[in-house]
Design a protein around this motif. Structure first.
Motif, short mmCIF file in Angstrom:
data_model
loop_
_atom_site.label_atom_id
_atom_site.label_comp_id
_atom_site.label_asym_id
_atom_site.label_seq_id
_atom_site.Cartn_x
_atom_site.Cartn_y
_atom_site.Cartn_z
N TRP A 146 52.91 47.86 33.36
CA TRP A 146 51.62 47.21 33.19
C TRP A 146 50.69 47.38 34.40
CZ3 TRP A 146 47.82 45.89 30.39
CH2 TRP A 146 46.90 44.91 30.81
N PRO A 147 51.18 47.12 35.62
CA PRO A 147 50.26 47.32 36.76
C PRO A 147 49.69 48.73 36.81
CG PRO A 147 52.22 46.16 37.48
CD PRO A 147 52.48 46.58 36.06
N VAL A 200 41.32 40.54 38.46
CA VAL A 200 42.66 40.14 38.92
C VAL A 200 43.24 39.06 38.00
CG1 VAL A 200 43.97 39.08 40.81
CG2 VAL A 200 42.20 40.78 41.31
N ALA A 201 42.40 38.14 37.57
CA ALA A 201 42.86 37.07 36.69
C ALA A 201 43.39 37.64 35.38
CB ALA A 201 41.72 36.09 36.43
N THR A 226 56.04 38.70 31.63
CA THR A 226 57.25 38.27 32.33
C THR A 226 57.97 37.17 31.56
OG1 THR A 226 55.70 38.36 34.18
CG2 THR A 226 58.02 38.03 34.73
N TYR A 256 47.12 49.13 33.87
CA TYR A 256 45.91 48.33 34.02
C TYR A 256 45.02 48.90 35.11
CZ TYR A 256 42.96 44.22 34.65
OH TYR A 256 41.89 43.37 34.74
N TRP A 257 45.62 49.13 36.27
CA TRP A 257 44.77 49.56 37.39
C TRP A 257 44.29 51.00 37.25
CZ3 TRP A 257 42.45 45.78 39.35
CH2 TRP A 257 43.08 44.53 39.50
N PHE A 269 44.49 40.60 34.85
CA PHE A 269 45.74 41.31 35.13
C PHE A 269 46.91 40.34 35.23
CE2 PHE A 269 48.73 42.45 38.52
CZ PHE A 269 49.34 43.52 37.92
N THR A 270 46.70 39.27 36.02
CA THR A 270 47.77 38.30 36.27
C THR A 270 48.19 37.61 34.97
OG1 THR A 270 46.53 37.91 38.28
CG2 THR A 270 48.51 36.59 37.96
N LEU A 271 47.20 37.27 34.19
CA LEU A 271 47.46 36.59 32.92
C LEU A 271 48.41 37.41 32.04
CD1 LEU A 271 46.19 33.92 31.74
CD2 LEU A 271 44.87 35.43 30.24
N GLN A 295 50.25 39.94 32.98
CA GLN A 295 51.51 40.14 33.68
C GLN A 295 52.42 38.92 33.48
OE1 GLN A 295 52.48 42.98 35.81
NE2 GLN A 295 54.36 41.91 35.27
N TYR A 296 51.84 37.75 33.57
CA TYR A 296 52.60 36.51 33.37
C TYR A 296 53.15 36.45 31.95
CZ TYR A 296 53.61 31.55 32.74
OH TYR A 296 54.22 30.36 32.45
#
Lengths: 293, 317, 257
Positions: B158-159, B20-21, B31, B162-163, B23-25, B27-28
């Motif tokens: 991206w989501p 998750v980290a 953005t 990635y997933w 992914f979030t990284l 994604q951030y």
């Protein structure tokens, strides 16, 4: 009927080219059980050697063909030594992947060195004439291709049936270990096989240059695949099978593009391949041998 | 025993957090615009390549059946999903499922007859089927023949990428670490012995082929809905060879290797963007050199797993 | 009870009869030997029984059911297991995985529960692991459970192959030259092992062997094959003194010189 005969004339000359390439596939497969994917690309190199021989050295077509055969024979020996020999005792899959590698290498090193553009095979080296025979149009290039291909096949038959080298080739392909025990140099025999196969492919390359009049670095892929199908059709490893297979493929292709859609022309080869592999993987003339348990 | 259970829960939790980290990284970064356009494309290609390499590895590496037709299944997934999303205006998820299922069906249809063949014959037959898919697409007017479909809505984000890549890896890893996975590997090891140990080898070869094809279809869906245009020539056997390069380089039979190789090849392609022919020369040399000097690939059949980490952690070899 | 009954089994390769009208009758828990000179067709008989080859003619009735022409994996499920003349382990896999594969035919969890890791998966894996270890313990291989099969010494590879075959829970075990490549000491140990397996696992054993001391030592009855045909059957004593058998073997010896 006339058109049909015309298609046969066209098909025979195309088939002669396929047969020449197929011979190389089948000889190599017969001796080391490898589908030499790079074989079509050796043919491409042959076409280029022929091209430069004519355009830069100003030789005639026969000399160009001989030059191409000689250089490609060396190239074939080199490929075997560098890429295939180290893998002789590994799995067939590893050898096949290497062969794909060699194929891509020849294609794209040619693109890098000579550029991707196609070149026009010089018309002056072979002025086209058309003959009329009972309503059939026969081009001199068709006669040239057919006659020289048949001549080369006769020479090949002589080498294999009558010479010591040919005997050694047959011995190695039957049983490599036994051949070693009989004092035959396997390495040398395999080299000779690659040399002969590659020389035949080079001759076919020059013929394709004459026949289609353009050459490019990727020209080996499709004829290579079709010739491979021809070899499988005749029963891979069998020399007469490759000849028959080559002519069948040539005729089939001209029939399909003559009567059907030319878009499907290339699919025919693949379709034939799948049908043979599924119905009779040993080819028309092959014998069935199961795995020993 | 209880302690062991707690430990495995702990490491599971840790893995989820890392995933998750990561992914979030990204994604951030996306953005706030830290990743420019060309790197974004690189990122997309990377995920698609991972899906392709990991799924092809199931067929070529684990089952030991050399397939050279993976691009064909990618094509089926791409085309079917675009028909669903763009022509029929269905939601993306339907496109994804439809693409995967269609590719899986194609895998079944092609797998059943061809998987009776062995070794190089199978390789050639799959290559031929892959090419036939391409030629058939060229001759269907509904999908614009050789010109292909242009103007596909960009739905891949991206989501999704990635997933879906993570799911691909998870499914294959879970499959391989099970009795079914062992049955599949035993086919590669010795098909006759496997059959005599009660394993229906045909069934499992076809199963591996279908699962591999479905994920190739998934990669096709992601590809089509990002790059705006698809045409039959995009999915020629040269693309299948690309995938084989990744699998061979990573190690036939190592999912970790397939992922690493997919990432490496993506960056290599990216770096050599301007020298397309040179890229192919390098690919070809990779194939030849790996086969001669390290035929088991970078990773062989080894995997990076929790065990490896804990071993490194405790300093044992 | 008749466990295996073969009637008029026939198989030819390229017109040459490899096995010609072969008959055999094996009761449950019998220990039977199949001998004959090289190339007599012994392994072909095994390949026909286990489904590697399809017979041209004849019946193979196992446990009251004709299994002739069935796929090998189905024959295995019916309860026939075998080893090979030239050991065929899953070479790159660990010792325990080799045995685990034999349990796959009775796998208790589904593909779906594998992929989403349902409790059924963990339970099933635990069972398989325990059972596999049990077999390794019996064959004294449990200390090597994580070693790669091809790294085992020859004798242990042979034992692992037998362990793997037994793990399919057969009612009939077929051994193809189990003593090949063994020294006299190892062969004696193998003889004991074979007898013990038959007792402990309650099964019939059919074996091909060239080592006459082993065959005469463990087999209750012996069948002799020459040129694909049955030339004799009987108790070890009878076979030892059978004229035809002596001829077949002597003939081979003379031919070799």
């Amino acid at each position: 009927m006339l058109e049909f005969s015309q298609q046969i004339v066209n098909g025979l000359s195309l088939g002669a080219i396929y047969a020449l390439i197929a011979l190389g596939y089948t000889m190599v497969y017969g001796i080391i059980k490898l589908i030499n994917f790079a074989h079509g690309d050796v043919m491409m190199v042959g076409a280029y050697v022929g091209f430069f021989s004519i355009t830069m050295l100003g030789t005639n077509i026969v000399v160009a063909m001989l030059a191409a055969m000689l250089l490609c024979a060396l190239l074939g020996v080199l490929i075997e030594k560098v890429a295939y020999r180290p893998l002789r005792n590994s799995t067939r899959i590893a050898a096949l992947i290497t062969a794909i590698g060699v194929s891509l290498f020849l294609e794209y090193i040619t693109v890098v060195v000579l550029g991707p553009a196609q070149r026009v095979f010089p018309q002056s080296a072979f002025p086209i004439k058309a003959y009329n025979l009972a309503g059939l149009t026969i081009l001199n290039k068709q006669i040239f291709v057919f006659v020289s291909a048949v001549l080369l096949m006769l020479i090949l038959q002589y080498i294999i049936k009558r010479t010591k080298t040919g005997k050694a080739m047959r011995a190695v392909s039957l049983d490599m270990e036994a051949a070693v025990l009989m004092g035959i140099s396997v390495d040398k025999t395999i080299s000779v096989t690659f040399a002969i196969g590659s020389a035949l492919a080079a001759a076919a390359g020059v013929m394709i240059g004459v026949y289609y009049q353009t050459i490019n670095p990727l020209m080996g892929i499709i004829p290579g695949l079709k010739a491979f199908v021809a070899a499988v059709l005749g029963g891979i490893g069998l020399i007469p099978g490759a000849m028959v297979g080559g002519f069948v493929m040539g005729l089939l292709e001209t029939m399909v593009s003559g009567y059907g859609s030319s878009l499907y022309r290339d699919a025919v080869a693949f379709g034939v391949l799948i049908i043979i592999l599924l119905i009779r993987p040993t080819g028309l003339f092959g014998k069935n041998t199961g795995e020993k348990v | 025993m209880q302690e062991k259970k707690n430990k495995s829960w702990l490491s599971f939790l840790l893995e989820v957090i890392v995933l998750v980290a990561l992914f979030t990284l990204v994604q951030y970064a996306l953005t706030v615009g830290l990743i420019n356009q060309s790197y974004q494309i690189n990122l997309v290609t990377m995920c698609i390549n991972i899906i392709l390499a990991v799924s092809l590895n199931l067929i070529n590496g684990f089952t030991g059946q050399l397939s050279l037709g993976h691009a064909g299944f990618m094509a089926v997934g791409a085309y079917v999903s675009v028909i669903l999303t763009n022509f029929m205006e269905m939601p993306f998820i339907i496109g994804i499922l439809g693409g995967c299922i269609a590719a899986g069906i194609a895998g079944f249809i092609i797998g059943v007859p061809t998987l009776r063949l062995k070794g190089d014959y199978l390789a050639i037959a799959t290559l031929a089927f892959g090419e036939i898919i391409r030629v058939v697409l060229q001759n269907i007017d509904y999908v614009n023949g050789p010109a292909g479909i242009v103007g596909i809505t960009k739905l891949t984000s991206w989501p999704w990428l990635y997933w879906t890549a993570i799911i691909t890896i998870l499914v294959i890893v879970n499959l391989m670490n099970s009795s079914y996975g062992r049955a599949i590997i035993s086919i590669r090891e010795d098909e006759v012995a496997s059959e005599l140990m009660g394993i229906n080898t045909t069934k499992y070869k076809v199963l591996a082929f279908i699962i591999g094809a479905m994920f190739a279809g998934l990669a096709g869906v992601m590809y089509a809905h990002y790059f705006y245009i698809i045409k039959p020539d995009t999915f020629s056997f040269l693309r299948s060879f690309d995938m084989v390069v990744m699998v061979v380089l990573g190690g036939l039979g190592s999912t970790t290797g397939a992922v690493i190789a997919a990432i490496f090849i993506t960056f290599l392609t990216f770096g050599l963007q301007k020298y397309a022919a040179m890229r192919m020369v390098i690919y070809s040399l990779i194939l030849i050199i790996v086969m001669i000097y390290r035929p088991q690939g970078l990773m062989g059949s080894k995997e990076l797993s929790r065990k490896t980490f804990s071993r490194i952690w405790s300093g044992k070899k | 009870m008749n466990l295996l009954e073969i009637n008029n089994l026939y198989k030819s390769f390229g017109g040459l009869g490899a096995v010609i009208n072969f008959n055999i009758l094996i009761q449950s828990q019998e220990l039977i030997g199949l001998i004959g000179p090289n190339g007599a067709g012994k392994t072909t008989v095994f390949n026909l029984i286990t489904g590697v080859y399809k017979p041209d003619k004849g019946q193979i009735i196992f446990n009251g059911k004709n299994i002739a022409g069935m796929a090998p994996y189905n024959i295995c499920k019916k309860g026939v297991a075998r080893t090979f003349q030239n050991i065929r382990l899953f070479k790159d896999l660990s010792v325990i995985d080799n045995v685990k594969i034999a349990f796959h035919k009775d796998v208790s969890y589904s593909l779906a529960s594998t992929i989403i890791r349902l409790p059924a998966f963990f339970q099933g894996e635990k069972n398989i692991e325990e059972k596999a270890l049990e077999y390794l313990r019996i064959f004294k291989l449990d200390t090597k459970r994580d070693e790669i099969a091809s790294n085992l010494p020859y004798g242990e590879q042979r034992r692992l192959e037998i362990a793997r075959a037994l793990a399919t829970q057969p009612t009939m075990l077929i051994l193809d030259e189990p003593a090949a490549g063994m020294n006299p000491q190892e062969t004696r140990e193998l003889m004991e092992l074979i007898k013990w397996i038959r007792q402990d696992f309650n099964l019939s054993i059919l074996l091909i062997e060239h080592d006459m001391s082993l065959v005469m030592g463990v087999c209750e009855r012996i069948y002799v094959l020459d040129y694909g045909q049955l030339i004799a059957e009987g108790l070890p004593e009878e076979i030892r003194n059978n004229k035809k058998v002596i001829e077949a073997y002597l003939g081979e010896e003379v031919g070799k010189c």
